[in-house]
Design a protein around this motif. Sequence first.
Motif, PDB file in Angstrom:
ATOM      1  N   LEU A   5       0.799  -1.239   0.170  1.00 44.92           N
ATOM      2  CA  LEU A   5      -0.071  -0.080   0.106  1.00 44.92           C
ATOM      3  C   LEU A   5       0.843   1.132  -0.014  1.00 44.92           C
ATOM      4  CD1 LEU A   5      -2.650   1.508   0.074  1.00 44.92           C
ATOM      5  CD2 LEU A   5      -2.751   1.145   2.714  1.00 44.92           C
ATOM      6  N   LEU A   6       1.950   1.107   0.660  1.00 40.06           N
ATOM      7  CA  LEU A   6       3.035   2.225   0.891  1.00 40.06           C
ATOM      8  C   LEU A   6       3.442   2.653  -0.565  1.00 40.06           C
ATOM      9  CD1 LEU A   6       4.589   4.249   2.476  1.00 40.06           C
ATOM     10  CD2 LEU A   6       6.324   2.699   2.909  1.00 40.06           C
ATOM     11  N   ASP A   7       3.903   1.630  -1.414  1.00 38.16           N
ATOM     12  CA  ASP A   7       4.463   2.166  -2.587  1.00 38.16           C
ATOM     13  C   ASP A   7       3.361   2.318  -3.485  1.00 38.16           C
ATOM     14  OD1 ASP A   7       7.155   1.393  -1.768  1.00 38.16           O
ATOM     15  OD2 ASP A   7       7.118  -0.452  -2.619  1.00 38.16           O
TER      16      ASP A   7
ATOM     17  N   THR B 237       3.004  10.199   3.027  1.00 36.84           N
ATOM     18  CA  THR B 237       3.219   8.959   3.729  1.00 36.84           C
ATOM     19  C   THR B 237       4.823   8.795   3.283  1.00 36.84           C
ATOM     20  OG1 THR B 237       1.022   8.621   3.473  1.00 36.84           O
ATOM     21  CG2 THR B 237       2.373   6.712   4.242  1.00 36.84           C
ATOM     22  N   LYS B 238       5.492   8.667   4.547  1.00 33.01           N
ATOM     23  CA  LYS B 238       6.800   8.258   4.303  1.00 33.01           C
ATOM     24  C   LYS B 238       7.427   6.797   4.552  1.00 33.01           C
ATOM     25  CE  LYS B 238       7.627  12.867   4.051  1.00 33.01           C
ATOM     26  NZ  LYS B 238       7.524  13.009   2.766  1.00 33.01           N
ATOM     27  N   LYS B 239       8.298   6.542   3.948  1.00 34.78           N
ATOM     28  CA  LYS B 239       8.929   5.074   4.233  1.00 34.78           C
ATOM     29  C   LYS B 239      10.173   5.323   4.774  1.00 34.78           C
ATOM     30  CE  LYS B 239       9.249   1.866   0.512  1.00 34.78           C
ATOM     31  NZ  LYS B 239       9.682   1.046  -0.532  1.00 34.78           N
ATOM     32  N   GLY B 240       9.987   4.892   6.074  1.00 32.03           N
ATOM     33  CA  GLY B 240      11.292   4.885   7.037  1.00 32.03           C
ATOM     34  C   GLY B 240      12.025   3.725   6.899  1.00 32.03           C
ATOM     35  N   CYS B 241      11.518   2.584   7.478  1.00 33.00           N
ATOM     36  CA  CYS B 241      12.326   1.158   7.564  1.00 33.00           C
ATOM     37  C   CYS B 241      11.686   0.036   6.584  1.00 33.00           C
ATOM     38  CB  CYS B 241      12.176   0.669   8.871  1.00 33.00           C
ATOM     39  SG  CYS B 241      10.110   0.130   9.301  1.00 33.00           S
ATOM     40  N   ASP B 242      10.489   0.439   6.295  1.00 33.27           N
ATOM     41  CA  ASP B 242       9.670  -0.563   5.363  1.00 33.27           C
ATOM     42  C   ASP B 242       9.754  -2.010   5.797  1.00 33.27           C
ATOM     43  OD1 ASP B 242       8.670  -0.724   2.641  1.00 33.27           O
ATOM     44  OD2 ASP B 242      10.214  -1.606   1.484  1.00 33.27           O
ATOM     45  N   HIS B 243       9.645  -2.148   7.218  1.00 27.06           N
ATOM     46  CA  HIS B 243       9.499  -3.273   7.828  1.00 27.06           C
ATOM     47  C   HIS B 243       8.680  -3.118   9.248  1.00 27.06           C
ATOM     48  CE1 HIS B 243      12.045  -5.957   5.419  1.00 27.06           C
ATOM     49  NE2 HIS B 243      12.891  -4.725   5.552  1.00 27.06           N
ATOM     50  N   GLY B 244       7.688  -2.082   9.264  1.00 25.80           N
ATOM     51  CA  GLY B 244       6.843  -2.245  10.505  1.00 25.80           C
ATOM     52  C   GLY B 244       7.557  -1.689  11.723  1.00 25.80           C
ATOM     53  N   GLN B 245       8.732  -1.392  11.646  1.00 26.70           N
ATOM     54  CA  GLN B 245       9.387  -0.747  12.903  1.00 26.70           C
ATOM     55  C   GLN B 245       9.508   0.529  13.344  1.00 26.70           C
ATOM     56  OE1 GLN B 245      13.479  -2.671  12.360  1.00 26.70           O
ATOM     57  NE2 GLN B 245      12.403  -4.805  12.161  1.00 26.70           N
ATOM     58  N   CYS B 246       8.958   1.372  12.249  1.00 26.53           N
ATOM     59  CA  CYS B 246       9.012   2.584  12.754  1.00 26.53           C
ATOM     60  C   CYS B 246       7.822   3.675  12.866  1.00 26.53           C
ATOM     61  CB  CYS B 246      10.090   3.608  11.702  1.00 26.53           C
ATOM     62  SG  CYS B 246       9.256   3.944  10.035  1.00 26.53           S
ATOM     63  N   GLY B 247       6.528   3.351  12.045  1.00 24.73           N
ATOM     64  CA  GLY B 247       5.650   3.878  12.116  1.00 24.73           C
ATOM     65  C   GLY B 247       5.519   5.296  11.086  1.00 24.73           C
ATOM     66  N   ALA B 248       6.660   5.312  10.445  1.00 25.00           N
ATOM     67  CA  ALA B 248       6.337   6.859   9.135  1.00 25.00           C
ATOM     68  C   ALA B 248       5.457   6.650   8.311  1.00 25.00           C
ATOM     69  CB  ALA B 248       7.816   6.924   8.624  1.00 25.00           C
ATOM     70  N   CYS B 249       5.193   4.976   7.845  1.00 24.83           N
ATOM     71  CA  CYS B 249       4.229   4.853   6.825  1.00 24.83           C
ATOM     72  C   CYS B 249       2.779   4.739   7.436  1.00 24.83           C
ATOM     73  CB  CYS B 249       4.466   3.573   6.265  1.00 24.83           C
ATOM     74  SG  CYS B 249       4.329   2.423   7.221  1.00 24.83           S
ATOM     75  N   THR B 250       2.386   5.265   8.482  1.00 22.09           N
ATOM     76  CA  THR B 250       1.144   4.978   9.060  1.00 22.09           C
ATOM     77  C   THR B 250      -0.236   5.937   8.393  1.00 22.09           C
ATOM     78  OG1 THR B 250       2.121   5.018  11.252  1.00 22.09           O
ATOM     79  CG2 THR B 250      -0.274   5.425  11.234  1.00 22.09           C
TER      80      THR B 250
ATOM     81  N   VAL C 200      -2.480   1.763  10.426  1.00 25.26           N
ATOM     82  CA  VAL C 200      -2.206   0.782   9.930  1.00 25.26           C
ATOM     83  C   VAL C 200      -0.724   1.075   9.351  1.00 25.26           C
ATOM     84  CG1 VAL C 200      -4.045  -0.925   9.685  1.00 25.26           C
ATOM     85  CG2 VAL C 200      -2.746   0.516   7.810  1.00 25.26           C
ATOM     86  N   ASN C 201       0.333  -0.028   9.294  1.00 27.21           N
ATOM     87  CA  ASN C 201       1.769   0.450   8.884  1.00 27.21           C
ATOM     88  C   ASN C 201       1.470  -0.047   7.164  1.00 27.21           C
ATOM     89  OD1 ASN C 201       2.482  -1.141  11.554  1.00 27.21           O
ATOM     90  ND2 ASN C 201       3.614   0.786  11.165  1.00 27.21           N
ATOM     91  N   SER C 202       1.511   1.029   6.447  1.00 22.70           N
ATOM     92  CA  SER C 202       1.111   0.805   5.049  1.00 22.70           C
ATOM     93  C   SER C 202       2.168  -0.065   4.370  1.00 22.70           C
ATOM     94  CB  SER C 202       0.979   2.059   4.259  1.00 22.70           C
ATOM     95  OG  SER C 202       1.998   2.914   4.360  1.00 22.70           O
ATOM     96  N   CYS C 203       3.460  -0.239   4.909  1.00 25.06           N
ATOM     97  CA  CYS C 203       4.604  -0.850   4.245  1.00 25.06           C
ATOM     98  C   CYS C 203       4.442  -2.527   4.432  1.00 25.06           C
ATOM     99  CB  CYS C 203       5.783  -0.413   4.834  1.00 25.06           C
ATOM    100  SG  CYS C 203       6.087  -0.928   6.952  1.00 25.06           S
ATOM    101  N   LEU C 204       3.556  -2.777   5.355  1.00 25.93           N
ATOM    102  CA  LEU C 204       3.246  -4.286   5.677  1.00 25.93           C
ATOM    103  C   LEU C 204       1.984  -4.760   5.358  1.00 25.93           C
ATOM    104  CD1 LEU C 204       5.297  -5.054   8.924  1.00 25.93           C
ATOM    105  CD2 LEU C 204       5.950  -5.445   6.674  1.00 25.93           C
TER     106      LEU C 204
HETATM  107  S1  FES Z   1       8.034   2.434   6.786  1.00 23.51           S
HETATM  108 FE1  FES Z   1       8.645   2.071   9.145  1.00 23.51          FE
HETATM  109  S2  FES Z   1       6.903   0.948   9.743  1.00 23.51           S
HETATM  110 FE2  FES Z   1       6.311   1.185   7.609  1.00 23.51          FE
END
Ligand code: FES
Lengths: 326, 210
Positions: free
Chosen positions: B77-79, B90-103, B111-115
């Motif tokens: 969803l993030l991409d 909507t930002k991409k920080g870690c792309d692994h659910g670990q940072c919340g930038a993509c909320t 939700v975390n849109s990267c996961l």
């Molecule tokens: S980009 Fe870090 S939680 Fe989604």
Amino acid sequence: MNPFSFVRAGSPKAAIDAVSKDDNARFIAGGTNLLDLMKNGVMQPEKLVDINNLPLKDIQLSKDKLHIGALALNSTVAADSQVKAQFPLLSQALLAGASQQLRNMATVGGNMMQRTRCSYFYDTAMPCNKRQPGSGCGAIGGINRMHAIFGASDKCIAVHPSDMCVALVALDAVVLVTGPKGDRKIPFADFHRLPGDTPEKDNTLGKGELITAVEVPNNPYTKNIYYLKVRDRASYAFALVSVAAALELEGNVIKSARLAMGGVAHKPWRLTAAEKSLIGKTATEENFRAAANVAMENAKAYEHNSFKLQMAPNSIVTALLKAASV
Amino acid sequence: MSQDHSEKQPTHKPLHETRRGFLKQSSAMMALALTPPIVLKAAEKDEAIAALFEKVPVSMEINGKKHQLSVEPRTTLLDLLREQLALTGTKKGCDHGQCGACTVHVNGMRVNSCLTLAVMQEGKKITTIEGLANGEELHPMQQAFIKHDGFQCGYCTPGQIMSAVACIREGHANSPEEIREFMSGNICRCGAYDNIVSAVMEVKQGGQQV
Ligand code: FES
Ligand SMILES: Cc1cc2nc3c(=O)[nH]c(=O)nc-3n(C[C@H](O)[C@H](O)[C@H](O)COP(=O)(O)OP(=O)(O)OC[C@H]3O[C@@H](n4cnc5c(N)ncnc54)[C@H](O)[C@@H]3O)c2cc1C
Ligand code: SF4
Ligand code: FES
């Protein structure tokens, strides 16, 4: 992420068919563990079977048990008023896991099926018997601070990372499963397994089997409960050690107890002997310490996790004190 | 218990004539234009809806606008938001659910849109940071972040704000401790946490409709 084909399952049977007929197919629920692993190349399914449209989301309390559909969200279960009132240990354990954003996606079935967070498992350049059977274990002789102190083997010393599962094993939950060979029920304590010679198998679920629900029998543990999670930061981190504690008290005397630990073994670790040792005792720190000593029999540490040999019993005592509100 | 909390969608004024706004609009139109004329019914029972590399039609509402899109199954969803729709708030920080930038909010839930995969959003309502303001008028949480200096570099901020709004709506913003716990899925490398908590507290105590 490698490309994959994608199917939206319209019924449990269709989902099971799609996965059991295809060696490299996987169910996807919330996606929070599977997609993470796929991005790292740790898991590379060629087909994903989306199970989110299946009617497995309900949470129902009947007179003898709580029924939780496999697709109920971790956040929904944690916030459910019946769960909070009758099974508060489960609610606390869920809220100790991940973040609210992740809990809003993570499902009960997916949580049970989540894989270890062992960093060698995640790093495809490193040996790992769980990821690639026969390649060796990077953590034995490597950095093993997060690893097991109970039930490990010379093939794998990883731990199961779930918080929810620690509460469910303590509460004698039962896993409802349907698969190519029909339906079956698995006691929660038998769902996850120890690594032995086959660490690639996290649990006893067969190929194509779908978790449909978890049932938790009614219990008296509504008041004197506590889920303690010790971690490197105050929130949003996996457990170094966690303890689910539940007491049934009559005055100050323990009628029955439930104890389980997370972050210490390849499966949520039930402390049955320690539970038994508490029955009939008074709820005092001294008795809790004695039970913790029982729980620690057969514990074995590795190079970087010997701190868990103190942290684990101390956590048991603390969790019991909090549960008893002593 | 229902898991879909419908989002109260503010009425949207058209995007402004900025370069970014123009880019966003034109790429959204591109996406529409590229969708095959016959929109396949997506939820057809247990059918393979996409083979390897095949694009799948998926429709969803983003910030109050309906979109009919075409995505590869592996697109998150993030991409989708950032690369196909140019919604780069909507930002991409870690792309692994670990940072919340993509909320982001999906059917009102953060939700975390990267996961999560774009194909899994069929029929869903998505709100991103771009959809929070009411035209020129900032959302109370955006105003509070400015007032309390709730950011330094600003990279985590869209995720923080989306998370903070949801935190209040969920009823998890009743004390600084509770806010810290329920905002812990949003990491701030600049360490603006104290000011973020103040911003959330103020909006919560102000009792405004979020
Ligand atoms: S980009 Fe870090 S939680 Fe989604
Ligand atoms: C940054 C981060 C921090 C986290 N912290 C914690 C934590 O502190 N504590 C904790 O407990 N967890 C934590 N988690 C893990 C999280 O709880 C799991 O990712 C989540 O529960 C998995 O659920 P899901 O529905 O997203 O599973 P998915 O990712 O969709 O699936 C996971 C696996 O389960 C299988 N599966 C899913 N549903 C079924 C079913 N019904 N039947 C059979 N198989 C099924 C899938 O095939 C897949 O192999 C964290 C995750 C992240 C990313
Ligand atoms: S502990 Fe298990 S998961 Fe970790 S490297 Fe060894 S075999 Fe792999
Ligand atoms: S403001 Fe810089 S990361 Fe939060």
